[in-house]
Structures are given as structure tokens and as C-alpha cells.
Design a protein around this motif. Structure first.
Motif, short mmCIF file in Angstrom:
data_model
loop_
_atom_site.label_atom_id
_atom_site.label_comp_id
_atom_site.label_asym_id
_atom_site.label_seq_id
_atom_site.Cartn_x
_atom_site.Cartn_y
_atom_site.Cartn_z
N GLU A 18 0.82 -1.21 0.00
CA GLU A 18 0.00 0.00 0.00
C GLU A 18 0.86 1.27 0.00
O GLU A 18 0.39 2.34 -0.36
N HIS A 19 2.12 1.12 0.41
CA HIS A 19 3.03 2.27 0.51
C HIS A 19 4.18 2.17 -0.49
O HIS A 19 5.23 2.80 -0.30
N ALA A 44 13.39 2.34 1.85
CA ALA A 44 12.17 3.11 1.59
C ALA A 44 12.07 3.47 0.11
O ALA A 44 13.09 3.61 -0.56
N PRO A 45 10.86 3.62 -0.38
CA PRO A 45 10.71 4.04 -1.77
C PRO A 45 11.19 5.48 -1.96
O PRO A 45 11.24 6.26 -1.01
N ARG A 49 12.12 4.99 -7.53
CA ARG A 49 12.06 3.54 -7.40
C ARG A 49 11.12 3.13 -6.27
O ARG A 49 10.90 3.89 -5.33
N LYS A 50 10.62 1.90 -6.38
CA LYS A 50 9.79 1.33 -5.31
C LYS A 50 10.69 0.98 -4.13
O LYS A 50 11.89 0.76 -4.29
N PHE A 76 10.15 -0.09 8.66
CA PHE A 76 9.08 0.41 7.80
C PHE A 76 8.21 1.40 8.56
O PHE A 76 7.90 2.48 8.06
N ARG A 77 7.83 1.05 9.77
CA ARG A 77 6.98 1.94 10.58
C ARG A 77 7.72 3.22 10.95
O ARG A 77 7.13 4.30 11.00
N GLN A 78 9.04 3.11 11.23
CA GLN A 78 9.84 4.30 11.52
C GLN A 78 9.83 5.25 10.33
O GLN A 78 9.68 6.46 10.48
#
Length: 135
Positions: A18-19, A44-45, A49-50, A76-78
Motif C-alpha cells: 500500500e506504501h 524506503a521508496p 524507485r519502489k 518500515f513503521r519508523q
């Protein structure tokens, strides 16, 4: 337990997608990022790039790779919440150690929220990892 792990993997895959992040489960015992072998990583994207989250499973027991997944989910949450340490560590060794120490604590909470128990063996593994960063 393995069934729970599969459900969690599916849920994490959907959430990160989703992100703009792709979850990769690597069958090798370690994965390679830039200049070292590791148990997993999160990038991170960017605008070009993804993002990617990789967890190496090799011959680890599922609780071990789920711990590694929890660690990457913590990163990821950070990133999502724009955590100060995540945003600033950028190869600064002192900040990187602080970030990883914070991440291991958050990973333990995530791991336990998934219904797993952080055994003494996993806690020892976590301490060993953090010790290697101090050197």
C-alpha cells in the motif's frame, strides 16, 4: 505456528505494498545489501524507485525469520511515521546504533503482538547483534 507466520507474511506484504514497498522472502541464509551480508533490510521508496523489504530465511526456524521480519517492519513503521532517528542516521555510526537498539525493542513488541513469545534465545541473538554494532 507456521500457519500464523504465513498469515502474517501475507498481511505484511499487503500493508507494505500500500506504501510502494515490495516484500521479498529470500530463501538464502543471508541477503546482501550494498556492502555486507545481513538477515534482512528495508529500503524506503523514492521518487524514482519502489521500496523493498527483504528477509532471508535460509534454514532458520520460523520464529527466527519472523523476528527478522518484525525488525524490518519496525524500520518500515519508523519510515512511515518519519521517526527522527530513521531520518537522521544516514551512516552516522552513533545514530545508527541508537536506531538499531530502538528498532530491536520495537521489533520485540511487534513480534509479541503477532502472538509469538520472545524467547531467551531470540533475546540473546538480539543482544549479540547489537554488540556487533558497538565494535
Amino acid at each position: 505456528m507456521r500457519k500464523r507466520a504465513k498469515l502474517i507474511l501475507r498481511d505484511v506484504r499487503e500493508k507494505v505494498a500500500e506504501h510502494g514497498v515490495r516484500l521479498v522472502i529470500d530463501r538464502k541464509p543471508k541477503c546482501w545489501i550494498e556492502y555486507e551480508h545481513c538477515d534482512g533490510y528495508f529500503k524506503a521508496p523514492s521518487k524514482t524507485r519502489k521500496g523493498i523489504m527483504v528477509v532471508a530465511i535460509g534454514k532458520k526456524r520460523h520464529v527466527e525469520y519472523m523476528w527478522d521480519l518484525a525488525h524490518e517492519v519496525a524500520h518500515f513503521r519508523q519510515w512511515l511515521r518519519k521517526d527522527r532517528l530513521w531520518s537522521q542516521y544516514n551512516r552516522n555510526e552513533d545514530l545508527y546504533y541508537k536506531l538499531e537498539k530502538k528498532t530491536e525493542k520495537e521489533a520485540e513488541r511487534i513480534f509479541e503482538s503477532w502472538g509469538f513469545r520472545a524467547s531467551d534465545r531470540l533475546k540473546k541473538r538480539s543482544k549479540k547483534y547489537l554488540k556487533t554494532l558497538e565494535e
